[in-house]
Design an enzyme around this catalytic site. Sequence first.
Site, PDB file in Angstrom:
ATOM      1  N   ASP A  53       0.857  -1.179   0.000  1.00 11.03           N
ATOM      2  CA  ASP A  53       0.000   0.000   0.000  1.00 11.03           C
ATOM      3  C   ASP A  53       0.900   1.238   0.000  1.00 11.03           C
ATOM      4  OD1 ASP A  53      -1.685   2.082   0.502  1.00 11.03           O
ATOM      5  OD2 ASP A  53      -2.624   1.201   2.286  1.00 11.03           O
ATOM      6  N   TYR A 143      -5.789  16.622  -8.832  1.00 13.07           N
ATOM      7  CA  TYR A 143      -4.630  15.893  -9.345  1.00 13.07           C
ATOM      8  C   TYR A 143      -3.497  16.867  -9.694  1.00 13.07           C
ATOM      9  CZ  TYR A 143      -1.983  13.055 -12.753  1.00 13.07           C
ATOM     10  OH  TYR A 143      -1.002  12.399 -13.451  1.00 13.07           O
TER      11      TYR A 143
END
Length: 317
Positions: A53, A143
């Site tokens: 992760d 983003y």
Amino acid sequence: MSSKILIIGACGQIGTELTTKLREIHGVNNVIASDINTRKLDLVNAGPFVILDAKNFNAIKDCCINNNIDTVYLMAALLSATGEKYPMEAWDLNMNSLFHVLNLAKGGQIKKVFWPSSIAVFGPTTPSLNTPQHTICEPTTVYGITKQVGERWCEYYYNKYGVDVRSIRYPGIISYKAMPGGGTTDYAVEIYHQAIKEGKYTSFLSKNTNLPMMFMDDAIKATTDIMAAPAKNISIRSSYNLAAISFTPEEIANSIKAEIPEFNISYKPDFRQAIADSWPASIDDSVARNDWNWSHEFDLKTMTAEMLTQLRKKYNG
Ligand code: SER
């Protein structure tokens, strides 16, 4: 001694092909692929793979220690369209994963970092044609904000702590092996798949939306070239402008029609149109070309030929 590499986000569009290329260069066992799950079985089975992760600092650190990793390619990210749907998740993943890797490098655990930035750092106030390396960056997407801020942190870690971090601002990337996930430039991949499968495509961007794009082989070459360049040649420690081709949905459709005359395109812009409208049409990447001899090979015509050839094999056997 060969480099020991960890790729975070190896199952994504770029990670998939980067893993293959880095294994060719450095040897299969010197490149550990990782992702949050095992969704790409061919990649998982092709060499060393761990579930990782990107938001878990200790997991990344343990993986680096256990495998003697010296170089990390951090390819995990939430892209522009998905980021607008899940802003906090995009911020969390894109920023924390970067800090984890930069801090490992600051602590001396790893020696070298690749982190991708994007044309999304630019915004509506950026000069749209031949956007210079140093220019106004006022991104309007989450983003884009994460990439812009990430660039500042990369440069900061280089200046303050000597971290050897290298970055390029990818344009839209076109490839046939893995699908892109959640970007504004994804139309330029989908259109080829639909051309082969259906003979038609409905574009979510309007016909005259001109965006900077690049074929995957060139993007991979840029990535391995910048990482192989001597440190003294890397004058930009935020992120390099990188360019190959710019085209509109109409132009890519025409390049497909040249091979498949009955191909049909229609246009139904959605929320991604506003994102595309905020990005430049073309990029000046002369600094990358001067500093580490960047050059691209594929133009629209050769890219279309390659995409259609490969996708015909995939769908028609
Ligand atoms: N391809 C990306 C996107 O569309 C740009 O970096 O989000």
